[in-house]
Design an enzyme around this catalytic site. Structure first.
Site, PDB file in Angstrom:
ATOM      1  N   SER A 123     -14.412   9.636   5.152  1.00  0.00           N
ATOM      2  CA  SER A 123     -14.796  10.155   3.838  1.00  0.00           C
ATOM      3  C   SER A 123     -15.955   9.364   3.274  1.00  0.00           C
ATOM      4  O   SER A 123     -16.092   8.155   3.519  1.00  0.00           O
ATOM      5  CB  SER A 123     -13.591  10.055   2.889  1.00  0.00           C
ATOM      6  N   TYR A 148      -6.611   5.916  -1.608  1.00  0.00           N
ATOM      7  CA  TYR A 148      -6.974   6.918  -0.602  1.00  0.00           C
ATOM      8  C   TYR A 148      -8.253   6.476   0.123  1.00  0.00           C
ATOM      9  O   TYR A 148      -8.298   6.397   1.356  1.00  0.00           O
ATOM     10  CB  TYR A 148      -7.177   8.283  -1.250  1.00  0.00           C
ATOM     11  N   LYS A 152      -9.003   4.998   4.117  1.00  0.00           N
ATOM     12  CA  LYS A 152     -10.006   5.494   5.062  1.00  0.00           C
ATOM     13  C   LYS A 152     -10.866   4.346   5.600  1.00  0.00           C
ATOM     14  O   LYS A 152     -11.162   4.278   6.804  1.00  0.00           O
ATOM     15  CB  LYS A 152     -10.894   6.541   4.379  1.00  0.00           C
TER      16      LYS A 152
END
Length: 346
Positions: A123, A148, A152
């Site tokens: 991402s 989140y 990643k």
């Protein structure tokens, strides 16, 4: 055969479709915690082929060993994971445990089975609040503003260490910007659980009457119209980028990073105006205070993917939003819609 973890989800399902269309054999692994088995049934309807499916959790190491012993997998597209930013702030340990531990278990099982080609769904959040635009792969990774994004970046670091320790690995890190849209058939698309976290799914639910109005968080950013600017990419273009990365990894070892974006940013108000043109009516919206953790602007420099993968985003914003609207208008309640309704509108 290509294993697609999280293959029943939004981006994974579109990648499965593109793999099948390109002639690959595909195996989908998904625990369906934030996806639907119905997406794979719709893909089968589109391509006229059966999709191999295993319902299981990517953290289950014994299951992965059994799976690799049972199917002739040669490479993996890894989408499986939790992805709601707000939820990650409330439940950080769940995100680290699912996303990071799941990725480690997957790599352990792959190595045991002699499978070393992996494309990871990363991402643009790994860049944090970048100091320059557009963002290229040369920009340093920052401190992502939520668990989140942190998960990643942790996985990227795990994969870098893995490739440094064993030269057999070929790993692609694909840093997505903002995927939107749906397959042009209107049969598969994004079906978020609960209140949507992202702009376009929320706009779509307002347009079909599931929500009263769109909340626009902040109109005082240092951008042309005061609203946040993002790089939106059609999910089909994104899925095709995975196939290009998979091909490239056949010829190189180590870790490669590619941004997948369009190279252009659109503001929230530009998105609303374009969507209103697509649906032919105003979209109710209200201006709210900024959300903590949101950045003013973010868009990509996708030149490296153009040069190395021969890939570029082809669909413009109107096409992205028109395809998204076709999906949502035909499936107002996502995959929960009865099949007979689908047949009537399909």
């Amino acid at each position: 055969m290509i294993l697609v973890t999280g293959g029943a989800g939004y981006i994974g399902s579109h990648a499965v479709y593109e793999l099948l269309q390109a002639g690959h054999q595909v195996l989908v692994l998904d625990n369906l915690c934030n996806s639907s088995r119905q997406s794979l049934a719709r893909i089968e309807q589109l391509v006229g082929r059966r999709v191999e499916f295993v319902r299981a959790d990517v953290r289950n190491r014994a299951m992965l060993s059994s799976l690799f012993a049972s199917f002739p997998v040669t490479a993996v597209l890894h989408f499986a994971g939790l992805k709601a930013v707000g939820e990650s702030v409330a439940e950080p340990l769940r995100y680290y445990e699912t996303n990071v531990s799941g990725s480690i278990a997957l790599c352990q099982a792959m190595a045991e089975a002699g499978i070393f080609r992996l494309v990871f769904s990363s991402s643009a959040t790994v860049y944090g609040e970048a100091s320059q635009m557009p963002i290229s792969e040369d920009c340093p990774t920052g401190q992502p503003t939520n668990p989140y994004g942190q998960s990643k970046l942790m996985i990227e670091n795990v994969l870098r260490g893995l490739a440094a320790s064993d030269p057999r690995w070929s790993i692609g890190l694909l840093r997505y910007f903002n995927p939107i849209g749906a397959h042009e058939s209107g049969l598969i698309g994004e079906d978020p659980t609960g209140v949507p976290n992202n702009l376009v799914p929320y706009m779509l639910q307002v347009a079909v009457g599931r929500r009263a109005a769109l909340n626009i968080y902040g109109d005082d950013y240092p951008t042309p119209d005061g609203t946040g600017v993002r790089d939106y990419i059609h999910v089909v273009d994104l899925a095709r980028g995975h196939l290009k990365a998979l091909e490239r990894l056949e010829q190189q070892r180590g870790v490669a990073v590619w941004n997948l974006g369009t190279g252009r940013g659109y503001s929230v108000l530009e998105m609303v105006r374009t969507f209103e043109a697509v649906i032919g009516r105003p979209l109710p919206h209200v201006i709210c205070p900024r959300r903590p953790g949101d950045i003013a602007q973010c868009w990509s420099d996708p030149g490296k993917a153009w040069r190395e993968l021969d890939w570029r985003a082809e669909r413009d914003l109107t096409a992205m939003l028109a395809d998204a609207w076709r999906w949502q208008s035909r499936n107002p309640h996502g995959y929960a819609q009865p099949a007979k309704t689908l047949a009537a509108t399909g």
